[in-house]
Design an enzyme around this catalytic site. Structure first.
Site, PDB file in Angstrom:
ATOM      1  N   ASP A 109       0.972  -0.965  -0.131  1.00 36.02           N
ATOM      2  CA  ASP A 109      -0.601  -0.344   0.001  1.00 36.02           C
ATOM      3  C   ASP A 109       0.730   1.281  -0.218  1.00 36.02           C
ATOM      4  O   ASP A 109       1.721   1.721  -0.606  1.00 36.02           O
ATOM      5  CB  ASP A 109      -1.149   0.095   1.458  1.00 36.02           C
ATOM      6  CG  ASP A 109      -2.272   0.796   1.366  1.00 36.02           C
ATOM      7  OD1 ASP A 109      -2.770   0.727   0.092  1.00 36.02           O
ATOM      8  OD2 ASP A 109      -1.997   2.292   1.812  1.00 36.02           O
ATOM      9  N   ARG A 110       0.977   1.861   1.434  1.00 38.76           N
ATOM     10  CA  ARG A 110       1.430   3.476   0.536  1.00 38.76           C
ATOM     11  C   ARG A 110       3.209   3.205   0.671  1.00 38.76           C
ATOM     12  O   ARG A 110       3.782   3.911   0.473  1.00 38.76           O
ATOM     13  CB  ARG A 110       1.071   4.601   2.110  1.00 38.76           C
ATOM     14  CG  ARG A 110      -0.324   4.499   2.347  1.00 38.76           C
ATOM     15  CD  ARG A 110      -0.954   4.637   1.072  1.00 38.76           C
ATOM     16  NE  ARG A 110      -0.777   6.112   1.266  1.00 38.76           N
ATOM     17  CZ  ARG A 110      -1.086   7.242   0.343  1.00 38.76           C
ATOM     18  NH1 ARG A 110      -1.900   6.459  -0.593  1.00 38.76           N
ATOM     19  NH2 ARG A 110      -0.310   8.499  -0.163  1.00 38.76           N
ATOM     20  N   TYR A 216      -1.237  11.666   2.199  1.00 41.50           N
ATOM     21  CA  TYR A 216      -2.315  11.678   1.097  1.00 41.50           C
ATOM     22  C   TYR A 216      -2.382  12.514   0.241  1.00 41.50           C
ATOM     23  O   TYR A 216      -2.432  13.154  -1.275  1.00 41.50           O
ATOM     24  CB  TYR A 216      -3.870  11.552   1.502  1.00 41.50           C
ATOM     25  CG  TYR A 216      -3.712   9.458   1.080  1.00 41.50           C
ATOM     26  CD1 TYR A 216      -4.304   8.815   0.453  1.00 41.50           C
ATOM     27  CD2 TYR A 216      -3.671   9.004   2.307  1.00 41.50           C
ATOM     28  CE1 TYR A 216      -4.190   7.471   0.401  1.00 41.50           C
ATOM     29  CE2 TYR A 216      -3.036   7.591   2.571  1.00 41.50           C
ATOM     30  CZ  TYR A 216      -4.090   6.908   1.918  1.00 41.50           C
ATOM     31  OH  TYR A 216      -4.383   5.366   1.536  1.00 41.50           O
ATOM     32  N   HIS A 275      -6.900  -6.799   0.078  1.00 45.63           N
ATOM     33  CA  HIS A 275      -5.757  -6.002   0.399  1.00 45.63           C
ATOM     34  C   HIS A 275      -4.973  -5.994   0.885  1.00 45.63           C
ATOM     35  O   HIS A 275      -3.313  -5.743   0.799  1.00 45.63           O
ATOM     36  CB  HIS A 275      -6.581  -4.968   0.714  1.00 45.63           C
ATOM     37  CG  HIS A 275      -6.046  -3.125   0.515  1.00 45.63           C
ATOM     38  ND1 HIS A 275      -4.787  -2.853  -0.828  1.00 45.63           N
ATOM     39  CD2 HIS A 275      -5.344  -2.910   1.529  1.00 45.63           C
ATOM     40  CE1 HIS A 275      -3.869  -1.944  -0.686  1.00 45.63           C
ATOM     41  NE2 HIS A 275      -4.311  -1.394   0.806  1.00 45.63           N
TER      42      HIS A 275
END
Length: 295
Positions: A109-110, A216, A275
């Site tokens: 993810d990030r 973000y 995810h």
């Protein structure tokens, strides 16, 4: 931080680097391997695979700046302190402080977006890289449509100007956290209660909520500028791409094709998960990482 036995044999470190402090746990022996988490989690997300990897590698599980127990530096109007470039630089400095100038790297993810930037900005530092359940940031923004904006609404909610998302999340942070963690049809059952308690502890902190919004905001602004400026650069090290066959990336993107557009040596496949691969299907995730990093 108390890991409640999630990382047996690991030691906890808080390392001062140039701009902040990075919290991490370190365990094992052998070639160095850095593991990076995603939103809205911490390094704890690796607890089901890190101890096994530590049988072969010196494993470092770090909290990104702004997350977990790492520092949360003040941001600026350009969101530069939370750019993936800044986060990648943190990790290179962390690993050098721990004695590792070159290492294997995996991010979810990030953390996978930090992995991508680290491979571009510090190619000599990375021998192998793995990215879990993402396509490149720029690619995903360029293909935004109603389906993507609906599924990944948080990409557009968290980038709203301070302090709208901070106030809204802060009104009930645990509700929001649970909705994010369980929101893509996979529920909360696969999260170890001890890991979930850690995510809750960290996400209750208003400084974490703000810093993760800044992450973000950076992704939608300065990170895209950095991506455009380095468009000619490609990931040169071997790259493993894993994603969940029940996830949004699988449904709306073509991860192998997307990464082959920006990297030279790409392999990978989908796994039977949503995810959160390392927590939903740790055995399959571990097998793929071990096979790849040993190559």
């Amino acid at each position: 931080m108390t890991d409640d036995g999630l990382f047996p044999g690991f030691t906890t470190h808080r390392v001062q680097i140039a701009e902040t402090q990075i919290h991490c746990v370190v365990g094992g022996n052998g070639p160095p391997l850095l593991l990076l988490h995603g939103y809205p989690q911490t390094h704890v997300m690796w607890h089901r695979v890190a101890p096994a990897l530590a049988r072969r590698y010196t494993v470092v599980c770090a909290d990104l700046r702004g997350y977990g127990d790492s520092g949360k530096p003040e941001s600026d109007a350009a969101h530069a302190p939370y750019s993936k470039r800044a986060m990648a630089r943190d990790m290179v400095e962390l690993m050098r402080d721990l004695g590792h100038a070159r290492f294997r790297l995996a991010g979810h993810d990030r953390g996978a977006r930090v992995t991508h930037r680290l491979c571009l900005d510090h190619p000599d530092a990375v021998s192998h890289a793995a990215v879990l359940d993402i396509s490149p940031t720029r690619t995903m923004y360029q293909r935004t449509d109603r389906a993507f904006a609906t599924a990944y609404y948080h990409w557009f909610f968290l980038i709203q100007p301070f302090d709208l998302p901070e106030r809204m999340i802060g009104a009930d942070p645990i509700y929001y956290l649970h909705r994010k963690l369980g929101g893509w049809g996979t529920g909360l059952a696969h999260f170890d209660p001890r890991a979930l308690a850690e995510y809750e502890r960290c996400f209750r902190d208003p400084a974490t909520i703000h810093a993760t919004c800044e992450d973000y905001r950076a992704a939608a602004s300065i990170d895209l500028a950095h991506d455009a400026a380095s468009e000619a650069r490609r990931v040169g090290c071997p790259l493993l791409v894993l994603w969940g066959e029940r996830g949004i990336v699988h449904r709306l993107f073509a991860p192998l094709d997307d990464w082959r557009a920006v990297a030279d040596d790409v392999r990978g496949r989908s796994l039977p998960a949503g995810h959160y691969l390392a927590e939903e299907v740790p055995g399959e995730t571990l097998q793929e990482l071990e096979s790849f990093f040993a190559s």
